[in-house]
Design an enzyme around this catalytic site. Structure first.
Site, PDB file in Angstrom:
ATOM      1  N   HIS A  90      14.253  20.236 -93.531  1.00  0.00           N
ATOM      2  CA  HIS A  90      14.519  18.951 -94.164  1.00  0.00           C
ATOM      3  C   HIS A  90      13.909  18.833 -95.556  1.00  0.00           C
ATOM      4  CE1 HIS A  90      15.838  17.976 -90.197  1.00  0.00           C
ATOM      5  NE2 HIS A  90      15.996  16.680 -90.437  1.00  0.00           N
TER       6      HIS A  90
ATOM      7  N   GLU B 276      29.161  16.255 -91.877  1.00  0.00           N
ATOM      8  CA  GLU B 276      29.081  16.394 -93.335  1.00  0.00           C
ATOM      9  C   GLU B 276      30.273  17.149 -93.930  1.00  0.00           C
ATOM     10  OE1 GLU B 276      26.513  16.703 -91.318  1.00  0.00           O
ATOM     11  OE2 GLU B 276      24.975  15.317 -92.045  1.00  0.00           O
TER      12      GLU B 276
END
Ligand code: TPP
Ligand code: MG
Lengths: 325, 368
Positions: free
Chosen positions: A129, A60
């Site tokens: 998450h 990322e």
């Protein structure tokens, strides 16, 4: 007007913009060959080819930083994060680089990047998450944050984001991906920073964003049917910029406000909204502003408890009655 | 006193000062006399600019951090002197030398240091955040290693647009341990991007010698092998060598669209920043050795005297002019106005600065 899902609306926005501007590139983990972790980008590789639809490694900081660098030279990358939770490993790129470059260069450099993906709890996947970083990110001048709640807004906001010359972070919601709604086929955008009154009412204003809007609309129905209360629901749509006028206008009409968000309460978006209301509409209020947010703990895994942790229709109704008491 | 660091490039010290083995390399042999003098002039200008900064800092006129480039001039000078229209560059916070090399003026550079509105970033960036996108210079970045993905992205954009170009992505020897740098290496090689990672190895990251910070297979550049990338090591005291070897990497970028890691051995004479008293981690003797034997500006001067491109008189004139230019810049920086209170909230959003029919956003974007 076609009835399509929130997922299809996002895809339509990207397809439109890919066709409109050859500098638009879609990038992210599994966006191309795999057709998207949530199938938002399904079919785009086939239609636009590998130069425009790019699979990235799980990296990322690397690929978002790359997108930011490319955007400085005029590319318009639309980066998919599998979860906004994963933005945290790229925080330096997202905040320091994208958010500051225009300022630190005295306005010489633009960073027209879009980062999009789901930012929501409620999916039984545990704390790592389930982050909702809209407030964290919106607290940085230089960054724009939008949170569409409906297919119409999802398409219009994403198209506006892609055309915008500043970094825009689009926070979606996996639970809304299958929601359907009317979406025009023709070109339109939803201007960033314009709230939408999703339900008109006279007795109470509920301010919400993202899925909390849907929850609030359901609560409003119950409040009307069972308690005879007329509730107005203001959907922020955009966190930064913030449509202060629409919020204030509604509060000046109803004189009562309940703020609903799926964030944790501390320094949530609604902390800012509550401050706004007390500073600019204090004399209009007939009751203190109340908030409903997620219970202040890391997101719990157990589904039964997670449903209670997050704002539910029942909690919104109960809190609304307190504001109305 | 900590154990003295092993000199970063011991072999290079063995070469007697004298004609460079790379003088005959085509990129150097093909230089006109004027081009050589111009290159020397630029190196001298960096040296004198930085030395002038010390005085202004000591007068309390420069805030924050000031990282000087003195000793490292040949790195920026050698690499950047090769760049063409579609070649870009980006670096960390030790960014003055690169700025002057791309053609930024001493005035705008000095005024940025004193936080003036006439600075290159209108006093909003400071020493660590110089930018000149019109000269393909994309900063000036304060977070160690954070610029590596950006440089990779600039190279990606060049390739996407079908141009034959590159992006030189500079970093220090300490930056190679940042995850973002490794992620950038991987993407650059995976996607065949025309990026050249230039590791300016001055032996230390702040007060930590390379030996104390980095596990490596003999040199830092060799880590490139783990990413299937080409690499090279360069004696950064010899601007001709820097040019010769960087030219090969540029060719690889332009013709094969492939990345390279270049490790350039160099040395900084002053502390990490002006805040570093420079007393705990290296010996005075080590600094003196480099100053006396490996000074890149002096070595190039000798080289050009030997080639009869330069005369002692011309060199004196060049150095005097650079000093005078730096003095003038110091006055400019002193006399320039500050940004205003209203300037604080400008340049945050394009939309905010360009309100008109084309802007798509509304609402409050700057909060009280
Ligand atoms: C992420 C991050 N960590 C720490 C710092 C503080 N810091 C600034 S420069 C520096 C040393 C870096 O050394 P090196 O990469 O060798 O570059 P040099 O200063 O020698 O040019 C440190 C620790 C920083 N700016 N960013
Ligand atoms: Mg170093």
């Amino acid at each position: 007007m076609a009835v399509i899902s929130y997922r299809e609306a996002l895809r339509a926005a990207m397809r439109d913009e890919l066709n409109r501007d050859k500098n638009v590139v879609i990038m992210g983990e599994e966006v191309a060959q795999f057709n998207g972790a949530y199938k938002v980008t399904e079919g785009l590789l086939k239609e636009f080819g590998p130069k425009r639809i790019v699979d990235t490694p799980i990296s990322e900081a690397g690929f978002i930083g790359l997108g930011i660098g490319a955007s400085m030279l005029g590319i318009r990358p639309v980066m998919e994060l599998m979860f906004w939770s994963f933005s945290y490993v790229a925080f330096d790129q997202i905040v320091n680089n994208a958010g500051n470059i225009r300022y630190m260069s005295g306005g010489l450099i633009n960073c027209p990047i879009v980062i999009r993906g789901p930012a929501n709890g409620g999916t039984n996947v545990g704390a790592t998450h389930s982050h909702t970083p809209e407030a964290i990110l919106a607290s940085h001048p230089g960054i724009k944050v939008v949170c569409p709640a409906t297919p119409y807004d999802a398409k219009g906001l994403l198209k506006a984001a892609i055309r915008d010359n500043d970094p825009v972070y689009v926070m979606e919601n996996t639970i809304l991906y299958n929601d359907k709604g009317e979406v025009p086929d023709e070109d339109y955008i939803v201007p960033i920073g314009v709230a939408d009154v999703k339900r008109i009412g006279t007795d109470l204003t509920i301010v919400a964003h993202g899925r909390a809007v849907i929850t609030s609309l359901k609560a409003a129905e119950i409040l009307e049917k069972d308690h005879g209360v007329s509730v107005e629901v203001v959907d922020l749509r955009s966190i930064r910029p913030l449509d202060e006028e629409t919020i204030l206008k509604s509060v000046r009409k109803t004189h009562r406000a309940l703020l609903v968000e799926e964030n944790k309460p501390f320094c949530g978006v609604d902390a800012q909204v509550a401050y706004l209301i007390q500073s600019k509409a204090f004399d209009e209020l007939d009751a203190p502003v109340h908030r409903v947010s997620s219970i202040d703990a890391p997101q719990i895994y157990c589904k039964r408890m997670e449903d209670l942790q997050m704002p539910s229709v029942e909690r919104v109704v109960a809190e609304a009655l307190k504001v109305l008491a | 006193m900590a154990k003295p660091a092993v000199l970063t490039h011991p072999e290079s010290l063995k070469h007697p000062a004298g004609p460079s083995a790379y003088a005959k390399d085509p990129v150097n042999a093909s230089m006109t006399k004027e081009a050589k003098i111009a290159l020397y002039t630029k190196m001298a200008r960096i040296r004198h600019f930085e030395q002038r900064c010390i005085r202004i800092y000591q007068q309390g006129k420069i805030g924050g951090f000031l990282h000087l480039y003195v000793g490292q001039e040949a790195v920026a000078a050698g690499t950047i002197s090769l760049l063409g229209k579609n070649d870009h560059l980006i670096t960390g916070y030790r960014d003055h030398g690169h700025g002057l090399m791309v053609g930024m003026g001493m005035n705008e550079c000095m005024a940025e240091l004193t936080g003036k509105v006439t600075g290159c970033s209108q006093g909003k960036g400071g020493s660590m955040h110089y930018f000149a996108p019109d000269k393909n210079y994309w900063g000036g970045h304060g977070i160690v290693g954070g610029q590596a993905p950006l440089g990779t992205g600039l190279a990606y954009a060049v390739k996407y647009q079908g141009l034959k170009g590159s992006c030189l992505t500079f970093m220090g020897d300490g930056a190679v341990n940042q995850g973002a740098v490794h992620e950038a290496y991987n993407l650059a090689s995976l996607w065949d991007l025309p990026v050249i990672f230039v590791v300016e190895n001055n032996g230390y990251s702040m007060g930590t010698s390379q030996e104390r910070s980095t596990a490596h297979p003999g040199c830092l550049a060799k880590r490139a092998e783990g990413y299937n990338m080409a690499w090279d090591v360069i004696n950064g005291h010899d601007v001709y060598e820097v040019r010769a070897k960087t030219a090969l990497a540029l060719k690889r970028a332009h013709e094969e669209s492939k990345p390279t890691v270049l490790e350039i051995f160099t040395y900084r004479y002053f502390g990490h920043s002006m805040a570093d008293p420079d007393k705990t981690y290296r010996e005075k003797e080590e600094i003196k050795t480099y100053r006396d034997k490996k000074d890149p500006v002096l070595l190039f001067e000798q080289e050009l005297l030997h080639e009869k491109v330069l005369t002692p008189e011309l060199s004196q004139t060049i150095n005097d002019a650079a000093m005078a230019e730096a003095d003038k810049a110091a006055i400019f920086a002193d006399e320039s106005p500050d940004p205003t209170l209203a300037d604080i909230t400008k340049h945050i959003y394009w939309e905010e600065d360009n309100r008109g029919p084309k802007t798509t956003s509304r609402g409050t974007i700057i909060f009280e």
